[in-house]
Design a protein around this motif. Structure first.
Motif, PDB file in Angstrom:
ATOM      1  N   PRO A 153       0.837  -1.207   0.000  1.00 14.00           N
ATOM      2  CA  PRO A 153       0.000   0.000   0.000  1.00 14.00           C
ATOM      3  C   PRO A 153       0.872   1.258   0.000  1.00 14.00           C
ATOM      4  O   PRO A 153       1.782   1.384   0.832  1.00 14.00           O
ATOM      5  N   VAL A 154       0.641   2.149  -0.945  1.00 13.51           N
ATOM      6  CA  VAL A 154       1.454   3.354  -1.096  1.00 13.51           C
ATOM      7  C   VAL A 154       0.549   4.578  -1.131  1.00 13.51           C
ATOM      8  O   VAL A 154      -0.478   4.584  -1.828  1.00 13.51           O
ATOM      9  N   ASN A 155       0.907   5.589  -0.372  1.00 12.85           N
ATOM     10  CA  ASN A 155       0.192   6.863  -0.381  1.00 12.85           C
ATOM     11  C   ASN A 155       1.191   7.944  -0.768  1.00 12.85           C
ATOM     12  O   ASN A 155       2.229   8.101  -0.121  1.00 12.85           O
ATOM     13  N   ALA A 203       5.341   9.321   6.681  1.00 15.20           N
ATOM     14  CA  ALA A 203       4.906   8.206   7.526  1.00 15.20           C
ATOM     15  C   ALA A 203       3.491   8.435   8.052  1.00 15.20           C
ATOM     16  O   ALA A 203       2.691   7.492   8.131  1.00 15.20           O
ATOM     17  N   VAL A 204       3.163   9.677   8.428  1.00 13.88           N
ATOM     18  CA  VAL A 204       1.787  10.005   8.834  1.00 13.88           C
ATOM     19  C   VAL A 204       0.826   9.704   7.683  1.00 13.88           C
ATOM     20  O   VAL A 204      -0.273   9.176   7.877  1.00 13.88           O
ATOM     21  N   LEU A 205       1.255  10.029   6.469  1.00 14.10           N
ATOM     22  CA  LEU A 205       0.467   9.757   5.269  1.00 14.10           C
ATOM     23  C   LEU A 205       0.212   8.254   5.133  1.00 14.10           C
ATOM     24  O   LEU A 205      -0.922   7.822   4.863  1.00 14.10           O
ATOM     25  N   ALA A 206       1.267   7.446   5.306  1.00 12.02           N
ATOM     26  CA  ALA A 206       1.121   5.995   5.214  1.00 12.02           C
ATOM     27  C   ALA A 206       0.244   5.460   6.337  1.00 12.02           C
ATOM     28  O   ALA A 206      -0.569   4.553   6.137  1.00 12.02           O
ATOM     29  N   LEU A 207       0.401   6.040   7.528  1.00 20.00           N
ATOM     30  CA  LEU A 207      -0.383   5.602   8.682  1.00 20.00           C
ATOM     31  C   LEU A 207      -1.874   5.808   8.437  1.00 20.00           C
ATOM     32  O   LEU A 207      -2.713   5.032   8.908  1.00 20.00           O
ATOM     33  N   SER A 208      -2.217   6.849   7.675  1.00 22.29           N
ATOM     34  CA  SER A 208      -3.634   7.096   7.363  1.00 22.29           C
ATOM     35  C   SER A 208      -4.222   5.945   6.548  1.00 22.29           C
ATOM     36  O   SER A 208      -5.413   5.628   6.661  1.00 22.29           O
ATOM     37  N   LEU A 209      -3.395   5.300   5.698  1.00 19.97           N
ATOM     38  CA  LEU A 209      -3.859   4.124   4.955  1.00 19.97           C
ATOM     39  C   LEU A 209      -4.206   2.984   5.903  1.00 19.97           C
ATOM     40  O   LEU A 209      -5.250   2.333   5.770  1.00 19.97           O
TER      41      LEU A 209
END
Length: 313
Positions: A102-104, A298-304
């Motif tokens: 999963p990539v954001n 990392a916050v962006l990825a954590l949202s996924l």
């Protein structure tokens, strides 16, 4: 079981990956030069960083990537003034296909703002604008810790708003060409290269921001004038930002965020440019400094992950 998140910050000269746990504690860090040959070399470089990090700390559950520029909503292709190799390519889709995780993907300055809005300098404010003034000038706007992107995904691209000819003429400055194809963009005056260009115009010499600051402290008139002009143009642009978004706080990032006089003098100067009765919001240094981009990714990825957790409940 601890889930691993990779945050990747892409810049014009370097790509940095920092692996985090879910509490955003850094576990692994690696930095490489940004490839210049083309899109395939870029994708391979990012995949190599992720594979190396997976070997060191365990396979990532999600990956967040901050990249300069934005996505053209009509074509899905990346638009970037700072990394020509990415232009015209569907970078997010290519990374997703190559990483198989999963990539954001978001604008790098959006990631900086996310980091400072979530546990950073602006954590106690309902809204904030994070402005990065380094190689370029751009930012991101967060409300209650969540990033607002706008219709085109370009909310925060303040560096490519034009400065009025009256402001430039008032300081005796020429209208500089910008890499985006426009003329007189804010980025050309308030970024690190912008400050250097102002100083060069006034003195016929070249120095970086710290060098200009040192000369100004030593009493050099051209350096003092360059800093004063830079401060006034930046204050004017932030006053416009306040009138449009009225953020609870502004957090500065990038190389020029290390200039201490900005925090001492900008609030008063911004207020001077505002309609009478309005005041500047607090203008704050970043809590995470150079780590803000990778942490924000990392916050962006954590949202996924949190979105997946919510769907699973």
């Amino acid at each position: 079981m601890t889930r691993i998140i990779h945050g990747i910050d892409v810049g014009g000269t370097k790509i940095e990956l920092v692996s985090h746990d879910e509490d955003l504690t850094p576990l692994h860090r690696r930095r490489i030069d940004t490839p210049t040959q083309g899109i395939q070399e870029f994708i391979e470089a990012v995949v190599g960083l992720v594979e190396e990090a997976d070997d060191c700390v365990g396979a990532a559950t999600a990956v967040g990537v901050g990249i300069p520029g934005f996505v053209d909503p009509r074509t899905g292709c990346h638009v970037s003034a700072n990394i020509p190799a990415l232009r015209g390519h569907r970078v997010a889709r290519m990374l997703q296909a190559s990483l198989k995780q999963p990539v954001n993907v978001a604008n790098d300055c959006h990631c900086f703002a996310l980091s400072e809005a979530n546990g950073g300098a602006a954590a106690r404010f309902d809204s904030m604008f994070g402005l990065v003034i380094g190689t370029g000038a751009a930012g991101g706007y967060c409300v209650n810790g969540r990033l607002l992107k706008g219709r085109n995904g370009a909310l925060g691209e303040t560096g490519h708003t034009p400065i009025s000819a009256a402001v430039l003429q008032g300081h005796g400055l020429p209208i500089f060409e910008c890499a985006c194809g426009q003329r007189g963009c804010l980025e050309r005056y308030v970024s690190g290269s912008g400050l250097r260009a102002i100083y060069t115009h006034l003195s016929d010499s070249q120095l970086d921001g710290q060098g200009i600051m040192a000369l100004a402290c030593a009493g050099d008139s051209a350096a003092r004038q360059a800093l004063a002009v830079h401060l006034d143009i930046l204050a004017s642009s932030l006053a416009s930002l306040v009138l449009h978004l009225d953020p609870g706080a502004i957090v500065l990032g990038g190389g020029l965020s290390k200039l201490s006089h900005l925090y001492e003098e900008l609030p008063e100067q911004v207020t001077r440019h505002l309609v009478r009765g309005l005041i500047s919001p607090p203008i704050l240094p970043p809590a995470f400094g150079d780590a803000g981009g990778t942490r924000g990714a990392a916050v962006l990825a954590l949202s996924l992950l949190r979105a997946e957790d919510a769907r699973a409940c």
